[in-house]
Motif scaffolding. Structure first.
Motif, PDB file in Angstrom:
ATOM      1  N   ASN A  80       0.798  -1.218   0.000  1.00  8.54           N
ATOM      2  CA  ASN A  80       0.000   0.000   0.000  1.00  8.54           C
ATOM      3  C   ASN A  80       0.834   1.273   0.000  1.00  8.54           C
ATOM      4  O   ASN A  80       0.306   2.359   0.198  1.00  8.54           O
ATOM      5  CB  ASN A  80      -0.961  -0.010   1.194  1.00  8.54           C
ATOM      6  N   SER A  81       2.141   1.126  -0.208  1.00 10.27           N
ATOM      7  CA  SER A  81       3.012   2.297  -0.316  1.00 10.27           C
ATOM      8  C   SER A  81       4.210   1.940  -1.180  1.00 10.27           C
ATOM      9  O   SER A  81       4.563   0.769  -1.320  1.00 10.27           O
ATOM     10  CB  SER A  81       3.479   2.765   1.064  1.00 10.27           C
ATOM     11  N   GLU A  83       7.234   2.517  -0.434  1.00 10.45           N
ATOM     12  CA  GLU A  83       8.268   1.980   0.443  1.00 10.45           C
ATOM     13  C   GLU A  83       8.100   0.473   0.628  1.00 10.45           C
ATOM     14  O   GLU A  83       9.077  -0.271   0.663  1.00 10.45           O
ATOM     15  CB  GLU A  83       8.247   2.695   1.811  1.00 10.45           C
ATOM     16  N   GLU A  84       6.842   0.034   0.774  1.00 13.20           N
ATOM     17  CA  GLU A  84       6.579  -1.400   0.894  1.00 13.20           C
ATOM     18  C   GLU A  84       7.015  -2.137  -0.370  1.00 13.20           C
ATOM     19  O   GLU A  84       7.647  -3.190  -0.291  1.00 13.20           O
ATOM     20  CB  GLU A  84       5.087  -1.663   1.125  1.00 13.20           C
ATOM     21  N   ILE A 139      -0.161   4.691  -5.125  1.00 14.10           N
ATOM     22  CA  ILE A 139       0.873   4.739  -4.085  1.00 14.10           C
ATOM     23  C   ILE A 139       1.853   5.888  -4.292  1.00 14.10           C
ATOM     24  O   ILE A 139       2.605   6.217  -3.384  1.00 14.10           O
ATOM     25  CB  ILE A 139       1.639   3.403  -3.980  1.00 14.10           C
TER      26      ILE A 139
END
Length: 155
Positions: A80-81, A83-84, A139
């Motif tokens: 969900n981002s 970074e993930e 995102i």
């Protein structure tokens, strides 16, 4: 031709099933059917060879398809981002067995593609139907998009 060369020849051609038939099998009216995907052998009557071949091919198709779907399911994760996504894919290499398929909401935009390519990944697929949660926020841009896309590394 040696037995090893003969077996390799047919394996290289992609023949999925081997019928083993020797003098004793001919005398007893039996035949051995061997699946190349599992290596399992079964002794059957020679008269059943045609129907058993079709049944075995159908079973192999079902088994291989189920195994592939299970592998896909095990290697697909949601993010969900950005970074993930980056943390999931950063250590993925072909030598380590490859990475995961990351499902994330992402707007179709060249700037977004460039950001994804910074960590050597790309959008691999845009599914026709989102099997996860449908529309969501991109995102990167925060704009609403209609589905998740598949992000992965290419080797």
């Amino acid at each position: 031709m040696s037995p090893g060369a003969k077996f390799f020849y047919w394996e290289r051609l992609g023949v999925p099933i081997v019928f083993e038939l020797g003098p004793r099998d001919v005398a007893s009216g039996n035949i051995v059917i061997k699946r190349r995907d599992t290596g399992s052998k079964e002794i059957i009557a020679q008269t059943e060879a045609g129907t058993k071949l079709l049944d075995t091919l159908e079973a192999m198709q079902r088994d291989l398809h189920a195994k592939a779907k299970q592998r896909l399911k095990e290697n697909t994760v949601l993010a969900n981002s950005i970074e993930e996504v980056e943390s999931i894919l950063k250590d993925a290499t072909a030598e380590k067995g490859g990475g995961k398929f990351v499902m994330a909401h992402l707007k179709d935009d060249p700037q977004n593609d460039a950001r994804i390519k910074e960590f050597k990944a790309s959008v691999r697929n845009i599914p026709l139907v989102d099997e996860f949660d449908g529309p969501g926020k991109c995102i990167l841009t925060g704009e609403t998009v209609d589905r998740r896309v598949v992000i992965a590394k290419a080797y």
